[in-house]
Design an enzyme around this catalytic site. Structure first.
Site, PDB file in Angstrom:
ATOM      1  N   ASP A 189      47.383  43.837  46.926  1.00  0.00           N
ATOM      2  CA  ASP A 189      47.461  42.749  46.447  1.00  0.00           C
ATOM      3  C   ASP A 189      48.901  42.463  45.873  1.00  0.00           C
ATOM      4  OD1 ASP A 189      47.265  40.037  45.586  1.00  0.00           O
ATOM      5  OD2 ASP A 189      46.123  40.391  43.722  1.00  0.00           O
ATOM      6  N   LYS A 199      53.670  38.798  42.856  1.00  0.00           N
ATOM      7  CA  LYS A 199      53.563  39.380  41.488  1.00  0.00           C
ATOM      8  C   LYS A 199      55.139  40.109  41.052  1.00  0.00           C
ATOM      9  CE  LYS A 199      48.701  40.938  41.822  1.00  0.00           C
ATOM     10  NZ  LYS A 199      48.279  40.112  40.518  1.00  0.00           N
ATOM     11  N   ASP A 209      43.145  47.377  44.310  1.00  0.00           N
ATOM     12  CA  ASP A 209      42.333  46.149  44.253  1.00  0.00           C
ATOM     13  C   ASP A 209      41.033  45.893  45.166  1.00  0.00           C
ATOM     14  OD1 ASP A 209      42.320  43.562  43.049  1.00  0.00           O
ATOM     15  OD2 ASP A 209      43.543  42.416  44.437  1.00  0.00           O
ATOM     16  N   ASP A 259      47.886  34.036  44.102  1.00  0.00           N
ATOM     17  CA  ASP A 259      47.633  35.283  43.650  1.00  0.00           C
ATOM     18  C   ASP A 259      46.196  35.530  43.184  1.00  0.00           C
ATOM     19  OD1 ASP A 259      47.939  37.917  42.719  1.00  0.00           O
ATOM     20  OD2 ASP A 259      49.107  37.538  41.092  1.00  0.00           O
ATOM     21  N   GLU A 274      43.591  35.176  44.664  1.00  0.00           N
ATOM     22  CA  GLU A 274      42.862  35.549  46.142  1.00  0.00           C
ATOM     23  C   GLU A 274      41.660  35.980  46.316  1.00  0.00           C
ATOM     24  OE1 GLU A 274      44.896  37.738  44.688  1.00  0.00           O
ATOM     25  OE2 GLU A 274      43.728  39.574  45.309  1.00  0.00           O
ATOM     26  N   ARG A 322      38.762  35.487  44.505  1.00  0.00           N
ATOM     27  CA  ARG A 322      37.706  34.566  44.330  1.00  0.00           C
ATOM     28  C   ARG A 322      37.633  34.087  45.992  1.00  0.00           C
ATOM     29  NH1 ARG A 322      40.494  31.505  39.338  1.00  0.00           N
ATOM     30  NH2 ARG A 322      41.056  33.614  39.230  1.00  0.00           N
TER      31      ARG A 322
HETATM   32  N1  BES Z   1      43.795  41.760  41.575  1.00  0.00           N
HETATM   33  C1  BES Z   1      44.219  40.822  40.562  1.00  0.00           C
HETATM   34  C2  BES Z   1      43.653  41.094  39.157  1.00  0.00           C
HETATM   35  C3  BES Z   1      44.017  42.361  38.399  1.00  0.00           C
HETATM   36  C4  BES Z   1      45.327  42.266  37.965  1.00  0.00           C
HETATM   37  C5  BES Z   1      43.207  43.301  38.634  1.00  0.00           C
HETATM   38  C6  BES Z   1      45.767  43.386  37.102  1.00  0.00           C
HETATM   39  C7  BES Z   1      43.716  44.696  37.817  1.00  0.00           C
HETATM   40  C8  BES Z   1      44.914  44.431  37.179  1.00  0.00           C
HETATM   41  C9  BES Z   1      43.881  39.414  40.843  1.00  0.00           C
HETATM   42  O1  BES Z   1      43.954  39.189  42.321  1.00  0.00           O
HETATM   43  C10 BES Z   1      44.963  38.481  40.302  1.00  0.00           C
HETATM   44  O2  BES Z   1      45.926  38.676  40.632  1.00  0.00           O
HETATM   45  N2  BES Z   1      44.493  37.603  39.493  1.00  0.00           N
HETATM   46  C11 BES Z   1      45.334  36.646  38.732  1.00  0.00           C
HETATM   47  C12 BES Z   1      44.728  35.382  38.631  1.00  0.00           C
HETATM   48  C13 BES Z   1      45.625  34.113  38.172  1.00  0.00           C
HETATM   49  C14 BES Z   1      46.741  34.071  39.191  1.00  0.00           C
HETATM   50  C15 BES Z   1      44.797  33.195  37.946  1.00  0.00           C
HETATM   51  C16 BES Z   1      45.869  37.309  37.432  1.00  0.00           C
HETATM   52  O3  BES Z   1      44.848  37.862  36.835  1.00  0.00           O
HETATM   53  O4  BES Z   1      46.822  37.143  37.061  1.00  0.00           O
HETATM   54 ZN    ZN Z   2      43.548  40.627  43.517  1.00  0.00          ZN
HETATM   55 MN    MN Z   3      46.094  38.488  42.979  1.00  0.00          MN
END
Ligand code: BES
Ligand code: ZN
Ligand code: MN
Length: 515
Positions: A280, A287, A298, A357, A359, A361
């Protein structure tokens, strides 16, 4: 080591001639130690007066017995004594199980220090915990602690690697079928969790969606499961706009891997969906660089459900279990999904992309909608490293749990507690769902800064309609999980043992889940 032999034996520990012989030491209520072996007991009393050992839980001491075979009291190269701590009588059953597991992890750590390959453990008696469970939890702890991922460490002369146990013997006065079964249960759980760790440890360039597919096919062959792999064309035909959108920026084709286990007797069916995001980057909503390498993890939700199917294949429970792993990576590029884009999911719902990001869901939505329509299960559970907000809320100690069914949630909470993988429930509700309202589509894919874990679940909730559903957000626990002797640094394999526990207990608790 994958092929560690695990054996129950009644043969006298004094005659065991391996690398390490392990005795448990209980802290007696009035002070002092309790060890079943009188010689070890006397050693301990000496060292105890020197204040070097107090038999606290996790405390250890190594002795080197006389090697003169004829006169020596032991044939083993080393003796390890492990503290079990005190039993006050108010410990819960789950706490005692965890204490056994932790002690198993401690044994594995100590054994690794001296590179012991053949060990024997004298099983302790623990209050009202049945010997079967003691054998289960200690075996589980030992094998979970004995985890080494050395595949890519080829050339480190300073570090002569230890690849793990060849043989672990559990000594008991009299062996029973139940005890053997307990040991086997612990072994199955631990090996499955280790397999999940293996997949997670693989980097994004050697664990792609196609690797999930190949692994699924391998499991299907080995355990006579049914494996179906949906490829990009199938997804186009089926209208899976979520996973296709996330995959747009990637040269690696997406896969949706489906594994089905059906028992002989008619029974209920549980559907599991695991996020298999093999890397991811965030996509166009890129990111930050710091820590981005961790995003190879991920796919831990997908790894957990795949590994669970291995355990299910071994145990063949009286319950239908179906696993779906939607898998792709999330990359930036000229063809990638953009903020503002509107996509259409498998069930026709549309979504406005606010942040590429968010993604996970999007791919889970298609898998949930498809799985529910196709398999009509009695309940569905998804597991995913879904939101950084889960770490903010619960840290690395508990998995976030959300769901629309109190009974299913209660079963999962109990299963998590019993397996040393604690969960904590967060609420759902229309106020949260409102946060993902969109001006131009049925919903948007993020709900703003507040309650990120809940709004992500609220998004998924749109795809489960009236089926009992639970969602596990393992972002905080899939790695960096609570420091424990049986969880080495790196991916924890979280979720595998909770789900296995749920499956194992299902038949006993089987009644229809009402919603
Ligand atoms: N895979 C990430 C979530 C994540 C972050 C898991 C850190 C483990 C450690 C997910 O896809 C993500 O990026 N989520 C975003 C959502 C936001 C953009 C609404 C997040 O948590 O920042
Ligand atoms: Zn993710
Ligand atoms: Mn993400």
């Amino acid at each position: 080591m994958e092929s560690t032999k695990l054996i129950v034996t009644e043969k006298k520990p004094e005659q065991f001639s391996g690398d390490l012989l392990v005795y448990y030491i209980e802290l007696a209520k009035k002070g002092g130690f309790k060890c079943e072996n009188t010689i070890v007991q006397s050693w301990l009393e000496n060292s105890g007066t020197l204040g070097e050992f107090s038999a606290k839980s996790g405390e250890c001491l190594v002795f080197y017995p006389q090697t003169d075979k004829k006169n020596g009291a032991f044939s083993a190269k080393r003796i390890l004594v492990v503290g079990l701590g005190k039993f006050e009588g108010n410990e819960t059953h789950d706490e005692l199980r965890e204490r056994c597991r932790l002690s198993g992890g401690t044994i594995a750590q100590q054994a690794a220090k001296v590179k012991a390959k053949k060990i024997m453990i004298c099983l302790p008696e623990i209050m009202d915990v049945r010997p079967k469970e003691v054998a289960e939890c200690i075996s589980e702890g030992v094998l979970l602690g004995d985890y080494h991922f050395l595949k890519y460490k080829k050339n480190d002369p300073d570090e002569e690697s230890f690849t793990g146990f060849e043989e672990v013997r559990l000594f008991v006065q009299s062996s029973t079928d139940a005890l053997q079964k307990g040991m086997r249960a612990g072994q199955i759980a631990a090996l499955a969790a280790r397999e999940a760790r293996n997949m997670a440890n693989e980097p994004g360039n050697s664990w792609t969606p196609s690797h999930f597919a190949a692994h699924g096919r391998m499991l299907a062959k080995k355990y006579s499961l049914k494996c179906t792999v949906l490829d990009k064309d199938d997804m186009k035909r089926l209208g899976m706009g979520g996973i296709l959108a996330v995959n747009q920026g990637s040269p690696e084709p997406p896969k949706m891997v489906i594994l089905e286990y059906r028992p002989i007797h008619k029974s209920q069916t549980v559907l599991l969906v695991g996020k298999g995001l093999t890397f991811d980057s965030g996509g166009v909503s890129l990111k930050p660089a710091a820590g981005m390498e961790d995003m190879k993890y991920d796919m831990c939700g997908g790894a957990a459900v795949m590994a669970l199917m291995q355990a299910v294949g071994e145990e063949r429970p009286d319950l239908g279990v179906i696993a779906i792993v939607p898998s792709t990576d999330n990359m930036a590029g000229g063809a990638a999904l953009k903020p503002g884009d509107i996509i259409t999911h498998y069930n026709g719902l549309t979504s406005e992309i606010v942040n590429t990001d968010a993604e996970g869901r999007l791919i889970l939505a298609d898998a949930l909608a498809y799985g529910l329509e196709k398999f009509k299960p009695d309940c569905v559970i998804d597991i995913a490293t879904l939101t950084g907000a889960a770490i903010v809320g619960l840290g690395h100690h508990r998995t976030a749990l959300l769901g629309n069914n109190d009974e299913l949630v209660a079963r999962l909470l109990a299963a998590g507690e019993r397996s040393g993988e604690p969960l904590w429930r967060l609420p759902l509700g229309k106020e949260y769902t409102k946060q993902i309202k969109s001006l131009v589509a049925d919903m948007k894919n993020t709900g703003g800064k507040s309650a990120g874990t809940i709004t992500a679940a609220a998004y998924l909730e749109k795809f489960v309609t009236d089926t009992p559903w639970a969602h596990l957000d393992i972002a905080g626990t899939a790695w960096e999980f609570t420091e424990k002797s049986y969880v080495p640094k790196g991916p924890s394999g979280i979720g595998v043992r909770t789900l296995l526990e749920l499956v194992r207990k299902w038949k006993k608790e089987e009644k229809a889940l009402s919603i």
